[in-house]
Design an enzyme around this catalytic site. Structure first.
Site: not given
Ligand code: NAD
Length: 254
Positions: A156, A163
């Site tokens: 990720y 995020k």
């Protein structure tokens, strides 16, 4: 004809539908089912062509590439001029280039870092600034995040950092906009097969692993995420702000 529901009489702007698999499309359907009028913003002509295949005349389309503040300001001005004030905004936008996403955090270059932060996190700040100007009291802004923000999820990478920044922005924006009675929240969605996810290296493994960790062995759907988005932009959620609501069937707990 608009339906009766918890969003009757409301106008909601939804940013980030690319196709019928998009989380933002799940939000669009759920929000329309609750009686709202929706305005979709799209990134560019290529996305507009894709949208034209799935929307009918009841859904208005406005161009907005969030990589420039001027585009965001212009889009919200157009929305105000055409549709009046709005009651909610769904921000379902993220981007990192392939090299940055696949290279691992250690190899992330400044340009790739800045681009991912700019489109995936900063854009919420600019959208909130210009969006709040045309928003009714009790307005609500909702963004989409993933729990790679608080855990090092394999592959990720840079998106996890963006995020984390996005979730922090949610808390500060909620505080800044509180006296205008505008709420800001994030939905942390479980892994769903969308265009954005296919940019992640070994995304099939991510989806499979995520599915195996849900409480019922099934991945969450875009309509399940959309229903929570509909709740969050409704007056039923006036007590919820600055928060991250998980819609991942328990993956982050187990
Ligand atoms: N799919 C998942 O598993 C998952 C899980 C949690 C959170 N999310 C988040 O949900 C949001 C929506 O992603 P999705 O999975 O539905 O994928 P998607 O590819 O369908 O949507 C991503 C959208 O971002 C838009 N976008 C990218 N750059 C832009 C720019 N410069 N200006 C305007 N729009 C731009 C794209 O046009 C597209 O519509 C993203 O923030 C994503 O990180 C996705």
């Amino acid at each position: 004809m608009q339906l009766e529901g918890i969003l009757s009489e409301k106008t909601i702007v939804i940013m980030g539908v690319a196709n019928k698999n998009s989380i933002a499309w799940g939000c669009t359907k759920a929000i329309m089912d609750q009686g709202a009028k929706v305005v979709l913003t799209y990134q560019n002509d290529r996305i507009k062509k894709s949208l034209n295949k799935i929307v009918d005349d009841s859904i208005a389309l406005v161009e907005c590439d969030v990589s420039e503040d001027a585009n965001i300001e212009k889009a919200f001005k157009q929305i105000k001029d055409k549709f009046g004030k709005v009651d909610g905004i769904i921000h379902a936008i993220a981007f990192a280039d392939k090299e940055t996403l696949e290279g691992g955090v250690l190899n992330t270059k400044k340009e790739g870092y800045n681009l991912a932060q700019d489109v995936s996190a900063y854009s919420l700040i600019a959208v909130s600034r210009y969006g709040a100007e045309i928003m009714n009291e009790k307005g609500s802004i909702v963004t989409l995040t993933y729990f790679g923000s608080t855990r090092a999820i394999p592959n990720y990478n840079m998106m996890g950092i963006a995020k984390a920044s996005l979730e922090s922005s949610v808390r500060y924006l909620a505080s800044d906009l509180g006296d205008r009675h505008i709420r800001v929240n994030a939905i942390s969605a479980g892994a769903i097969k969308t265009l954005a996810v296919t940019g992640i290296k070994h995304h099939r493994d991510l989806l499979k692993e995520s599915q195996s960790r849900t409480v019922d062995g099934e991945n969450v759907s875009t309509s399940e995420v959309g229903n929570v988005a509909a709740f969050l932009v409704s007056d039923m959620a006036t007590g919820v702000t600055g928060d991250v609501i998980y819609v991942d069937k328990g993956v982050h707990l187990i």
